[in-house]
Design a protein around this motif. Structure first.
Motif, PDB file in Angstrom:
ATOM      1  N   GLY A 360      -4.758  -3.091   4.445  1.00 17.68           N
ATOM      2  CA  GLY A 360      -3.696  -2.140   4.141  1.00 17.68           C
ATOM      3  C   GLY A 360      -4.279  -0.845   3.623  1.00 17.68           C
ATOM      4  O   GLY A 360      -5.456  -0.780   3.238  1.00 17.68           O
ATOM      5  N   ALA A 361      -3.461   0.198   3.622  1.00 15.35           N
ATOM      6  CA  ALA A 361      -3.888   1.487   3.076  1.00 15.35           C
ATOM      7  C   ALA A 361      -2.689   2.151   2.419  1.00 15.35           C
ATOM      8  O   ALA A 361      -1.538   1.904   2.811  1.00 15.35           O
ATOM      9  CB  ALA A 361      -4.474   2.376   4.161  1.00 15.35           C
ATOM     10  N   ILE A 362      -2.973   2.992   1.439  1.00 18.18           N
ATOM     11  CA  ILE A 362      -1.901   3.653   0.705  1.00 18.18           C
ATOM     12  C   ILE A 362      -2.237   5.135   0.563  1.00 18.18           C
ATOM     13  O   ILE A 362      -3.412   5.500   0.387  1.00 18.18           O
ATOM     14  CB  ILE A 362      -1.716   3.000  -0.682  1.00 18.18           C
ATOM     15  N   VAL A 363      -1.219   5.963   0.690  1.00 13.96           N
ATOM     16  CA  VAL A 363      -1.364   7.389   0.386  1.00 13.96           C
ATOM     17  C   VAL A 363      -0.699   7.611  -0.962  1.00 13.96           C
ATOM     18  O   VAL A 363       0.517   7.485  -1.100  1.00 13.96           O
ATOM     19  CB  VAL A 363      -0.704   8.276   1.460  1.00 13.96           C
ATOM     20  N   LEU A 364      -1.508   7.922  -1.960  1.00  5.12           N
ATOM     21  CA  LEU A 364      -0.997   8.131  -3.310  1.00  5.12           C
ATOM     22  C   LEU A 364      -0.277   9.479  -3.412  1.00  5.12           C
ATOM     23  O   LEU A 364      -0.459  10.347  -2.547  1.00  5.12           O
ATOM     24  CB  LEU A 364      -2.136   8.060  -4.312  1.00  5.12           C
ATOM     25  N   PRO A 365       0.529   9.677  -4.443  1.00  7.02           N
ATOM     26  CA  PRO A 365       1.275  10.934  -4.574  1.00  7.02           C
ATOM     27  C   PRO A 365       0.394  12.180  -4.549  1.00  7.02           C
ATOM     28  O   PRO A 365       0.850  13.258  -4.160  1.00  7.02           O
ATOM     29  CB  PRO A 365       1.983  10.776  -5.921  1.00  7.02           C
ATOM     30  N   ASP A 366      -0.884  12.051  -4.959  1.00  8.76           N
ATOM     31  CA  ASP A 366      -1.768  13.223  -4.957  1.00  8.76           C
ATOM     32  C   ASP A 366      -2.483  13.404  -3.625  1.00  8.76           C
ATOM     33  O   ASP A 366      -3.314  14.307  -3.475  1.00  8.76           O
ATOM     34  CB  ASP A 366      -2.798  13.125  -6.089  1.00  8.76           C
ATOM     35  N   GLY A 367      -2.180  12.528  -2.641  1.00 15.89           N
ATOM     36  CA  GLY A 367      -2.769  12.667  -1.309  1.00 15.89           C
ATOM     37  C   GLY A 367      -3.958  11.771  -1.048  1.00 15.89           C
ATOM     38  O   GLY A 367      -4.433  11.682   0.096  1.00 15.89           O
ATOM     39  N   GLN A 368      -4.495  11.105  -2.063  1.00 18.15           N
ATOM     40  CA  GLN A 368      -5.623  10.190  -1.847  1.00 18.15           C
ATOM     41  C   GLN A 368      -5.224   9.042  -0.918  1.00 18.15           C
ATOM     42  O   GLN A 368      -4.121   8.505  -1.030  1.00 18.15           O
ATOM     43  CB  GLN A 368      -6.081   9.580  -3.175  1.00 18.15           C
ATOM     44  N   VAL A 369      -6.139   8.653  -0.039  1.00 18.69           N
ATOM     45  CA  VAL A 369      -5.929   7.492   0.827  1.00 18.69           C
ATOM     46  C   VAL A 369      -6.857   6.385   0.349  1.00 18.69           C
ATOM     47  O   VAL A 369      -8.085   6.539   0.339  1.00 18.69           O
ATOM     48  CB  VAL A 369      -6.203   7.833   2.304  1.00 18.69           C
ATOM     49  N   ILE A 370      -6.260   5.260  -0.051  1.00 13.76           N
ATOM     50  CA  ILE A 370      -7.009   4.113  -0.586  1.00 13.76           C
ATOM     51  C   ILE A 370      -6.746   2.910   0.315  1.00 13.76           C
ATOM     52  O   ILE A 370      -5.616   2.721   0.776  1.00 13.76           O
ATOM     53  CB  ILE A 370      -6.570   3.789  -2.029  1.00 13.76           C
ATOM     54  N   THR A 371      -7.764   2.109   0.550  1.00 12.18           N
ATOM     55  CA  THR A 371      -7.604   0.927   1.412  1.00 12.18           C
ATOM     56  C   THR A 371      -7.770  -0.357   0.610  1.00 12.18           C
ATOM     57  O   THR A 371      -8.332  -0.373  -0.490  1.00 12.18           O
ATOM     58  CB  THR A 371      -8.631   0.933   2.563  1.00 12.18           C
ATOM     59  N   GLY A 372      -7.280  -1.457   1.188  1.00 14.53           N
ATOM     60  CA  GLY A 372      -7.443  -2.787   0.601  1.00 14.53           C
ATOM     61  C   GLY A 372      -7.680  -3.791   1.710  1.00 14.53           C
ATOM     62  O   GLY A 372      -7.106  -3.672   2.800  1.00 14.53           O
ATOM     63  N   LEU A 451       0.707   1.851 -13.386  1.00 16.85           N
ATOM     64  CA  LEU A 451       1.754   1.365 -12.471  1.00 16.85           C
ATOM     65  C   LEU A 451       2.848   2.404 -12.190  1.00 16.85           C
ATOM     66  O   LEU A 451       3.255   2.569 -11.033  1.00 16.85           O
ATOM     67  CB  LEU A 451       2.370   0.071 -13.020  1.00 16.85           C
ATOM     68  N   PRO A 452       3.356   3.140 -13.200  1.00 18.38           N
ATOM     69  CA  PRO A 452       4.400   4.134 -12.891  1.00 18.38           C
ATOM     70  C   PRO A 452       3.927   5.216 -11.924  1.00 18.38           C
ATOM     71  O   PRO A 452       4.745   5.815 -11.211  1.00 18.38           O
ATOM     72  CB  PRO A 452       4.727   4.733 -14.269  1.00 18.38           C
ATOM     73  N   GLY A 453       2.613   5.458 -11.874  1.00 16.79           N
ATOM     74  CA  GLY A 453       2.089   6.495 -10.987  1.00 16.79           C
ATOM     75  C   GLY A 453       2.127   6.138  -9.523  1.00 16.79           C
ATOM     76  O   GLY A 453       1.864   6.989  -8.658  1.00 16.79           O
ATOM     77  N   LEU A 454       2.460   4.885  -9.205  1.00 16.66           N
ATOM     78  CA  LEU A 454       2.557   4.466  -7.794  1.00 16.66           C
ATOM     79  C   LEU A 454       3.847   4.934  -7.137  1.00 16.66           C
ATOM     80  O   LEU A 454       3.951   4.954  -5.909  1.00 16.66           O
ATOM     81  CB  LEU A 454       2.470   2.937  -7.705  1.00 16.66           C
ATOM     82  N   LYS A 455       4.836   5.293  -7.957  1.00 16.49           N
ATOM     83  CA  LYS A 455       6.132   5.698  -7.409  1.00 16.49           C
ATOM     84  C   LYS A 455       5.975   6.883  -6.462  1.00 16.49           C
ATOM     85  O   LYS A 455       5.325   7.863  -6.775  1.00 16.49           O
ATOM     86  CB  LYS A 455       7.095   6.063  -8.543  1.00 16.49           C
ATOM     87  N   GLY A 456       6.585   6.741  -5.288  1.00 17.21           N
ATOM     88  CA  GLY A 456       6.517   7.798  -4.287  1.00 17.21           C
ATOM     89  C   GLY A 456       5.382   7.626  -3.298  1.00 17.21           C
ATOM     90  O   GLY A 456       5.283   8.376  -2.325  1.00 17.21           O
ATOM     91  N   HIS A 479       6.971   3.189  -0.672  1.00 17.13           N
ATOM     92  CA  HIS A 479       7.525   3.065   0.674  1.00 17.13           C
ATOM     93  C   HIS A 479       6.556   2.254   1.522  1.00 17.13           C
ATOM     94  O   HIS A 479       5.349   2.523   1.521  1.00 17.13           O
ATOM     95  CB  HIS A 479       7.745   4.440   1.292  1.00 17.13           C
ATOM     96  N   VAL A 480       7.081   1.282   2.255  1.00 16.61           N
ATOM     97  CA  VAL A 480       6.217   0.317   2.946  1.00 16.61           C
ATOM     98  C   VAL A 480       6.527   0.269   4.436  1.00 16.61           C
ATOM     99  O   VAL A 480       7.684   0.312   4.854  1.00 16.61           O
ATOM    100  CB  VAL A 480       6.408  -1.099   2.355  1.00 16.61           C
ATOM    101  N   SER A 481       5.478   0.169   5.237  1.00 15.68           N
ATOM    102  CA  SER A 481       5.614  -0.104   6.674  1.00 15.68           C
ATOM    103  C   SER A 481       4.469  -1.016   7.084  1.00 15.68           C
ATOM    104  O   SER A 481       3.485  -1.173   6.348  1.00 15.68           O
ATOM    105  CB  SER A 481       5.596   1.196   7.495  1.00 15.68           C
TER     106      SER A 481
END
Length: 494
Positions: A360-372, A451-456, A479-481
């Motif tokens: 999986g990968a996530i785009v954080l509110p600041d634009g960082q792309v992190i993978t898992g 944890l609250p910083g994950l919102k958005g 938001h998940v896809s």
């Protein structure tokens, strides 16, 4: 980067003022058909960044002293045991939930109206239950030839047969657990009875989407079409408004198609129609509260893409038709949306290819792309969650937040005592483990505070998420896809 595109406070103020004006237009009594979700309107919050999910009910709270709520439910839906897909509860249970929610916000619920009532046993049982709970209820009946046989509709054999819903406040909000519950018919029936009693009253319609004063092809309106792709709703220019005022506005096909009939009904009840177009009937102020059009366009493009991935998964599960997928593909072309607009898609697929396991990968509110990635002890969703918290807290990605000594006993418990075949932790389980570790590990405590910083944030996975993981991500405001692919090749997937 997350940007606010919608002024929520301005919306609360202008929307309540607009409704007050409409009450005054009809001499102090207005029946307001309330479409969409009053609570938890996450679609609106996704396509209008800054729109709070509970904005509509908060707006009603500003009108608290003038508001009375009537909840409509169709007898046929009770008989069929129709279920709200987002909550997984039958409509009649949702009526009770809605009443509790309104009351908890100090909003007055006057009654429940059971529409299309024709003696259904399940409807009778629900009416008895309401009586036992001290909730007033009324019955509205089917009308032959509805909605086109106006002569019969506007007569003692039509609306005249229905119970008159006794109300006491200037603004009567008619809402329901879902579409097709008979809200509009209930409002018009009340107008008929009010007129027969010599009382002045009016009708208006509240729908958040489509946004009437945005262009037809604006991404916010296209995202609404994507959200209703399984219905027959299509956005269109309101020809009646254009003809009457020379102004282009957007409505949807059902309101445009029914307007000539509504106009005739109004004329039969009131002697004249107070509206020249379907747009006139609405009181929606959303368009005037958009403060960053580019942010709302970008958010709506993302929503269209998520709806597309959801439809692909639905097709795989047999719950979504090929026609719906095709409609969404056309909408993506109209909006010029591709998976390339969401960096998490490519990042997740690349991580899966390099590891040979779901990722999986996530785009954080600041634009960082992190993978898992998937590991022996953690599923992709759990590892991605921990990696995202590390990124937010400035913690080294190579550092283990939870020791193996904590994780392994939980995994053994799952397979040894609880009978699970998969030992890997879900995202909710890993959060509990993180909380335990935070008691003695200050770095874990730092991660927990993020944890609250994950919102958005937006996350994408290479396989279909479990319900447990998806719900937890959504509860965190993410938001998940995911790709329409199961982790394991089976016929049955729980």
């Amino acid at each position: 980067m997350f940007r606010i595109g919608f002024d929520n406070q301005h919306y609360l103020e202008t929307q309540s003022a607009r409704i007050r004006d409409r009450i005054g237009q009809f001499g102090g009594k207005l029946y307001l058909e309330f479409g969409g979700k009053l609570f938890d309107d996450y679609h609106a919050s996704r396509v209008l960044p800054g729109f709070e999910p509970d904005s509509k009910v908060r707006m009603l709270q500003q009108l608290r002293d003038d508001v009375e709520i009537v909840v409509a439910i169709c007898a046929r839906d009770i008989e069929k045991n129709k279920v709200r897909g987002d909550l997984g509860i039958p409509y009649e249970e949702d009526v009770l939930r809605l009443i509790d929610e309104f009351r908890s916000m100090d909003l007055y619920v006057g009654s429940v109206v059971v529409t299309q009532y024709s003696g259904q046993a399940a409807a009778d049982a629900f009416l008895r239950r309401l009586a036992e709970l001290g909730v007033r209820s009324f019955r509205h009946y089917p009308i032959d030839g509805y909605p086109h046989n106006v002569k019969r509709i506007v007569s003692d054999e039509g609306y005249g047969r229905n119970d008159y819903i006794e109300t006491s406040r200037p603004l009567v909000v008619v809402t329901a657990p879902g579409p097709g519950s008979g809200k509009m018919a209930a409002c018009l029936s009340q107008l008929y009875h009010e007129h027969k009693l010599g009382r002045k009253a009016g009708y208006a319609k509240f729908e958040t989407f489509p946004v009437w004063d945005l262009p037809l092809k604006h991404p916010v309106n296209l995202a609404y079409e994507a959200a209703t792709a399984d219905l027959s709703d299509v956005n269109m220019i309101d020809p009646f408004h254009l003809d009457a005022y020379g102004v282009t506005t957007v409505n949807y096909n059902r309101d445009v198609e029914i307007f000539p009939v509504l106009r005739t009904i109004f004329e039969s009840i009131l002697g004249e129609c107070p509206y020249k177009s379907p747009t006139d009937m609405g009181v929606n102020m959303v368009g005037s509260c958009i403060v960053d059009d580019a942010a709302c366009r970008e958010a709506s493009h993302m929503e269209i893409l998520r709806r597309y991935y959801t439809a692909l998964t639905g097709r795989l599960r047999g719950t979504v038709s090929e026609e719906v997928v095709y409609k969404l593909e056309l909408l993506m072309k109209r909006a010029e949306v591709t998976p390339a607009i969401f960096p998490a898609v490519a990042a997740a697929l690349e991580k899966e290819e390099s590891t040979g396991a779901p990722a999986g990968a996530i785009v954080l509110p600041d634009g960082q792309v992190i993978t898992g990635k998937t590991s022996d002890l953690l599923g992709a969703s759990a590892s991605l969650l921990l990696n995202a918290l590390k990124a937010l807290g400035g913690i080294d990605q190579d550092l283990d937040l939870i020791s193996t000594q904590v994780l392994e006993p939980i995994c053994r418990l799952k397979t040894g005592s609880l009978g699970n075949k998969n030992p890997r932790l879900h995202s909710d389980e890993v959060l509990i483990a993180l909380c335990v570790s935070a008691l003695t590990n200050p770095i874990a405590a730092l991660a927990q505070r993020q944890l609250p910083g994950l919102k958005g944030s937006g996350a994408h996975f290479t396989v279909i998420l479990s319900d447990v993981d998806e719900k937890l991500y959504r509860r965190l405001g993410m938001h998940v896809s995911y790709e329409a692919k199961y982790e394991r090749q089976r016929l049955y997937h729980k």
